[in-house]
Design a protein around this motif. Structure first.
Motif, PDB file in Angstrom:
ATOM      1  N   PHE A 109       6.926   0.816 -23.927  1.00 59.14           N
ATOM      2  CA  PHE A 109       5.635   1.121 -24.541  1.00 59.14           C
ATOM      3  C   PHE A 109       4.913   2.183 -23.752  1.00 59.14           C
ATOM      4  O   PHE A 109       5.512   3.054 -23.177  1.00 59.14           O
ATOM      5  CB  PHE A 109       4.820  -0.162 -24.681  1.00 59.14           C
TER       6      PHE A 109
ATOM      7  N   ASP B  43      17.846   4.930 -10.521  1.00 56.77           N
ATOM      8  CA  ASP B  43      18.398   4.171 -11.643  1.00 56.77           C
ATOM      9  C   ASP B  43      17.754   2.800 -11.808  1.00 56.77           C
ATOM     10  O   ASP B  43      18.397   1.831 -12.218  1.00 56.77           O
ATOM     11  CB  ASP B  43      19.943   4.086 -11.551  1.00 56.77           C
TER      12      ASP B  43
ATOM     13  N   VAL C 290      12.547   8.208 -15.686  1.00 58.21           N
ATOM     14  CA  VAL C 290      11.353   9.013 -15.427  1.00 58.21           C
ATOM     15  C   VAL C 290      11.502   9.759 -14.094  1.00 58.21           C
ATOM     16  O   VAL C 290      11.417  10.986 -14.030  1.00 58.21           O
ATOM     17  CB  VAL C 290      10.099   8.103 -15.418  1.00 58.21           C
ATOM     18  N   ALA C 291      11.774   9.002 -13.027  1.00 53.05           N
ATOM     19  CA  ALA C 291      11.873   9.630 -11.705  1.00 53.05           C
ATOM     20  C   ALA C 291      13.076  10.584 -11.624  1.00 53.05           C
ATOM     21  O   ALA C 291      12.980  11.642 -10.981  1.00 53.05           O
ATOM     22  CB  ALA C 291      11.976   8.546 -10.627  1.00 53.05           C
TER      23      ALA C 291
ATOM     24  N   ASP D  77      11.626   3.008  -9.193  1.00 52.94           N
ATOM     25  CA  ASP D  77      11.790   1.549  -9.260  1.00 52.94           C
ATOM     26  C   ASP D  77      12.972   1.056  -8.421  1.00 52.94           C
ATOM     27  O   ASP D  77      12.944  -0.069  -7.920  1.00 52.94           O
ATOM     28  CB  ASP D  77      11.999   1.100 -10.715  1.00 52.94           C
TER      29      ASP D  77
ATOM     30  N   GLU E 180      23.562   9.275 -16.371  1.00 51.20           N
ATOM     31  CA  GLU E 180      22.780   8.197 -16.999  1.00 51.20           C
ATOM     32  C   GLU E 180      23.738   7.271 -17.737  1.00 51.20           C
ATOM     33  O   GLU E 180      24.546   7.717 -18.548  1.00 51.20           O
ATOM     34  CB  GLU E 180      21.744   8.805 -17.961  1.00 51.20           C
ATOM     35  N   THR E 181      23.580   5.990 -17.489  1.00 48.58           N
ATOM     36  CA  THR E 181      24.519   5.034 -18.096  1.00 48.58           C
ATOM     37  C   THR E 181      24.347   4.910 -19.607  1.00 48.58           C
ATOM     38  O   THR E 181      25.311   4.683 -20.335  1.00 48.58           O
ATOM     39  CB  THR E 181      24.376   3.656 -17.400  1.00 48.58           C
TER      40      THR E 181
ATOM     41  N   ARG F 205      16.745   6.826 -23.135  1.00 49.68           N
ATOM     42  CA  ARG F 205      16.339   5.537 -23.704  1.00 49.68           C
ATOM     43  C   ARG F 205      14.965   5.673 -24.372  1.00 49.68           C
ATOM     44  O   ARG F 205      14.111   6.405 -23.897  1.00 49.68           O
ATOM     45  CB  ARG F 205      16.324   4.479 -22.610  1.00 49.68           C
TER      46      ARG F 205
ATOM     47  N   ARG G 252       6.378   5.789 -23.127  1.00 45.50           N
ATOM     48  CA  ARG G 252       7.392   6.054 -22.114  1.00 45.50           C
ATOM     49  C   ARG G 252       8.461   7.007 -22.642  1.00 45.50           C
ATOM     50  O   ARG G 252       8.930   7.881 -21.930  1.00 45.50           O
ATOM     51  CB  ARG G 252       8.037   4.742 -21.665  1.00 45.50           C
TER      52      ARG G 252
HETATM   53  C1  LIG Z   1      13.968   1.231 -21.458  1.00 49.33           C
HETATM   54  C2  LIG Z   1      12.797   1.072 -20.510  1.00 49.33           C
HETATM   55  C3  LIG Z   1      11.526   0.779 -21.016  1.00 49.33           C
HETATM   56  C4  LIG Z   1      10.424   0.629 -20.163  1.00 49.33           C
HETATM   57  N1  LIG Z   1       9.205   0.359 -20.691  1.00 49.33           N
HETATM   58  C5  LIG Z   1       8.124   0.228 -19.887  1.00 49.33           C
HETATM   59  C6  LIG Z   1       6.829  -0.042 -20.411  1.00 49.33           C
HETATM   60  O1  LIG Z   1       6.655  -0.199 -21.607  1.00 49.33           O
HETATM   61  N2  LIG Z   1       5.766  -0.137 -19.554  1.00 49.33           N
HETATM   62  C7  LIG Z   1       5.934   0.029 -18.194  1.00 49.33           C
HETATM   63  O2  LIG Z   1       4.951  -0.042 -17.444  1.00 49.33           O
HETATM   64  N3  LIG Z   1       7.151   0.286 -17.671  1.00 49.33           N
HETATM   65  C8  LIG Z   1       8.237   0.372 -18.480  1.00 49.33           C
HETATM   66  N4  LIG Z   1       9.487   0.634 -17.933  1.00 49.33           N
HETATM   67  C9  LIG Z   1       9.570   0.830 -16.491  1.00 49.33           C
HETATM   68  C10 LIG Z   1       9.078   2.227 -16.122  1.00 49.33           C
HETATM   69  O3  LIG Z   1       9.726   3.147 -16.966  1.00 49.33           O
HETATM   70  C11 LIG Z   1       9.382   2.465 -14.655  1.00 49.33           C
HETATM   71  O4  LIG Z   1       8.543   1.631 -13.861  1.00 49.33           O
HETATM   72  C12 LIG Z   1       9.089   3.875 -14.220  1.00 49.33           C
HETATM   73  O5  LIG Z   1       9.483   4.757 -15.206  1.00 49.33           O
HETATM   74  C13 LIG Z   1       9.845   4.223 -12.931  1.00 49.33           C
HETATM   75  O6  LIG Z   1      10.833   5.117 -13.282  1.00 49.33           O
HETATM   76  P1  LIG Z   1      12.331   5.104 -12.806  1.00 49.33           P
HETATM   77  O7  LIG Z   1      12.838   6.410 -13.298  1.00 49.33           O
HETATM   78  O8  LIG Z   1      12.389   4.744 -11.370  1.00 49.33           O
HETATM   79  O9  LIG Z   1      13.062   3.899 -13.557  1.00 49.33           O
HETATM   80  P2  LIG Z   1      13.380   3.705 -15.096  1.00 49.33           P
HETATM   81  O10 LIG Z   1      12.347   4.334 -15.934  1.00 49.33           O
HETATM   82  O11 LIG Z   1      13.667   2.267 -15.257  1.00 49.33           O
HETATM   83  O12 LIG Z   1      14.744   4.542 -15.356  1.00 49.33           O
HETATM   84  C14 LIG Z   1      15.988   4.183 -14.781  1.00 49.33           C
HETATM   85  C15 LIG Z   1      17.093   4.822 -15.602  1.00 49.33           C
HETATM   86  O13 LIG Z   1      18.325   4.578 -14.938  1.00 49.33           O
HETATM   87  C16 LIG Z   1      19.300   4.197 -15.880  1.00 49.33           C
HETATM   88  N5  LIG Z   1      20.315   3.394 -15.191  1.00 49.33           N
HETATM   89  C17 LIG Z   1      20.268   2.092 -14.853  1.00 49.33           C
HETATM   90  N6  LIG Z   1      21.391   1.754 -14.182  1.00 49.33           N
HETATM   91  C18 LIG Z   1      22.146   2.868 -14.098  1.00 49.33           C
HETATM   92  C19 LIG Z   1      23.403   3.159 -13.493  1.00 49.33           C
HETATM   93  N7  LIG Z   1      24.120   2.224 -12.862  1.00 49.33           N
HETATM   94  N8  LIG Z   1      23.895   4.431 -13.583  1.00 49.33           N
HETATM   95  C20 LIG Z   1      23.172   5.409 -14.238  1.00 49.33           C
HETATM   96  N9  LIG Z   1      21.978   5.173 -14.830  1.00 49.33           N
HETATM   97  C21 LIG Z   1      21.466   3.931 -14.733  1.00 49.33           C
HETATM   98  C22 LIG Z   1      18.508   3.429 -16.933  1.00 49.33           C
HETATM   99  O14 LIG Z   1      19.189   3.385 -18.164  1.00 49.33           O
HETATM  100  C23 LIG Z   1      17.239   4.256 -17.012  1.00 49.33           C
HETATM  101  O15 LIG Z   1      17.359   5.307 -17.927  1.00 49.33           O
HETATM  102  C24 LIG Z   1      10.611   0.765 -18.760  1.00 49.33           C
HETATM  103  C25 LIG Z   1      11.888   1.053 -18.243  1.00 49.33           C
HETATM  104  C26 LIG Z   1      12.976   1.193 -19.101  1.00 49.33           C
HETATM  105  C27 LIG Z   1      14.356   1.510 -18.543  1.00 49.33           C
END
Ligand SMILES: Cc1cc2nc3c(=O)[nH]c(=O)nc-3n(C[C@H](O)[C@H](O)[C@H](O)COP(=O)(O)OP(=O)(O)OC[C@H]3O[C@@H](n4cnc5c(N)ncnc54)[C@H](O)[C@@H]3O)c2cc1C
Length: 405
Positions: free
Chosen positions: A58, A168, A28-29, A302, A48-49, A54, A116
């Motif tokens: 929910f 990530d 997302v971020a 995150d 993206e890994t 993905r 999501r």
């Molecule tokens: C599959 C999934 C389902 C989720 N479902 C919910 C939910 O139902 N309800 C809720 O409240 N929150 C959920 N979350 C958490 C929520 O999406 C996050 O709190 C929020 O989106 C913050 O976003 P973010 O982009 O920081 O992290 P995330 O949304 O977790 O995205 C991180 C991304 O980085 C990728 N990644 C991880 N490690 C690596 C690496 N080493 N190299 C490259 N890419 C990498 C992951 O595959 C993912 O696509 C979910 C997260 C994921 C990954």
């Protein structure tokens, strides 16, 4: 907003012209940051890994004027409104399906609740024409030099960039490579969670129903946009995960062991688990770090301030992306000025809600007494209203800056 004479381009749009920025994570971020960075002219790559965006997980929600303001500035607010699940209420039931309490829709659903996967796709689509996306790869080594950061990947050829951002997630690879091992920063809060979807043979409705025994919660709801599909979501008390995060079979074994012998719809839900093609499995943890930026590295979302299921992960991730790109543009790409400014602003904002959150204790209190106290409290309207208003106020900041574009 000012316009350069001759070129017709706005100075904001040129602020990061030519700057090479690598973002790890297309959740997302990451895509939100890619949207803003490319608007300011940066050459942005997102790695993206996963082999594709993905799709598990929910509903996630946005609440309050700060979240909605950033979505509006990105031009995605109307599109997300059209994708709303219109869910959000949560019905807590006993093993016979009798209601214990129901939380109002705006508690879990905020002002806008979307799946999501829809959110991730919309943000990706709004950035994919200008940013480069590389799926199925990850960073394996980072070396900072005077000229930039030399990056090595599992599959792609190495390259040098000006800045690396870890978006990530909870188990961030950039955090591990640039800041230190996960155990130094991620505290396990005593629970794991998992979610998967399956054909809705149970006839589940769109309002999630949840069933508890001490230390365990199982819930089910129809997919908000496809009632022929349903999602199971479980939370359970568990020690820190010591197996491989990619080991889906092992995750399934842990879930089956934790929920064996429970009543309600649990046997049917466990029956669908083996066929689940994508499983979202994680520990409930909190990230605590003394710094989110160092040298030419920054963490976002995150990876920096996550609390699993903390409720505001998507909103703060989006606000963080807006601020990080905006501060870089305001400093014309000077990371020594921009990264501390980003960190200072986000500490005051994201740091506030992160502090005391432990969603596991709320969703699956570990003792019979704890469960009784929670159920008694949330039967009352006053406690329900207090929850909604305090989460909206934590999501809102009066001093979100405007950045020239
Ligand atoms: C599959 C999934 C389902 C989720 N479902 C919910 C939910 O139902 N309800 C809720 O409240 N929150 C959920 N979350 C958490 C929520 O999406 C996050 O709190 C929020 O989106 C913050 O976003 P973010 O982009 O920081 O992290 P995330 O949304 O977790 O995205 C991180 C991304 O980085 C990728 N990644 C991880 N490690 C690596 C690496 N080493 N190299 C490259 N890419 C990498 C992951 O595959 C993912 O696509 C979910 C997260 C994921 C990954």
């Amino acid at each position: 907003m000012t316009t350069d004479r001759g070129t017709g381009r706005t100075s904001g749009q040129d602020a990061l012209h030519g700057m090479r920025i690598l973002v790890s994570g297309a959740g997302v971020a990451g895509p939100a940051l890619a949207y803003w960075l490319t608007r300011y002219g940066a050459r942005t790559t997102v790695v993206e890994t996963a082999p594709a965006l993905r799709t598990s997980g929910f509903a996630v929600d946005f609440r309050g004027p700060t979240h909605l303001g950033v979505l509006a500035r990105m031009g995605v607010l109307d599109e997300l409104r059209a994708l709303q699940t219109h869910g959000g209420a949560m019905r807590c039931v006993d093993e016979h399906g009798r209601e214990i309490f129901t939380l109002p829709a705006d508690f879990a659903g905020g002002d806008i609740e979307v799946l999501r996967r829809d959110l991730s796709r919309v943000l990706y689509e709004h950035s994919a024409d200008r940013a480069e996306y590389v799926f199925g790869d990850r960073i394996t080594r980072l070396t900072e030099t005077a000229e930039g950061v030399h990056v090595e990947f599992a599959r792609s050829a190495p390259r040098t960039v000006d800045l690396v951002v870890g978006a990530d997630g909870m188990h961030s690879g950039v955090r591990r490579l640039a800041f230190g091992p996960e155990r130094d920063f991620v505290k396990h809060l005593g629970y794991c969670l998992a979610g998967w979807d399956f054909p809705n043979d149970l006839g589940a409705g769109t309002t999630p129903e949840q069933y508890n025994v001490p230390g365990r919660m199982a819930s089910v709801a129809a997919d908000g946009r496809d009632p022929d599909r349903a999602g199971a979501f479980v939370v359970f008390a568990a020690p820190p995960v010591d197996h491989d995060w990619q080991d889906t079979d092992r995750h399934k074994e842990c879930i089956a062991a934790a929920f064996a012998g429970l009543r309600w719809h649990v046997p049917q839900l466990l029956g669908t688990l083996q066929d689940a093609s994508e499983l979202y499995f994680d520990s409930i943890s909190r990230v605590r770090m003394p710094h989110w930026t160092t040298g030419r590295y920054a963490l976002l979302g995150d990876a920096a301030w996550g609390v699993t299921l903390g409720g505001m992960g998507v909103g703060t991730g989006l606000v963080g992306a807006y601020v990080l790109a905006g501060e870089l543009a305001a400093a014309r790409g000077d990371h020594r000025t921009a990264l501390p400014a980003y960190e200072h602003r986000m500490r005051r904002y994201a740091g506030r809600w992160q502090r005391g959150a432990n969603p596991g204790q709320f969703l699956a209190p570990s003792s019979a007494t704890g469960l009784w106290v929670r159920n008694s409290l949330f039967r009352t309207r006053t406690a329900q209203r207090l929850l909604v208003s305090s989460s909206t106020s934590l999501a809102t900041t009066p001093d979100l800056p405007e950045y020239a574009l």
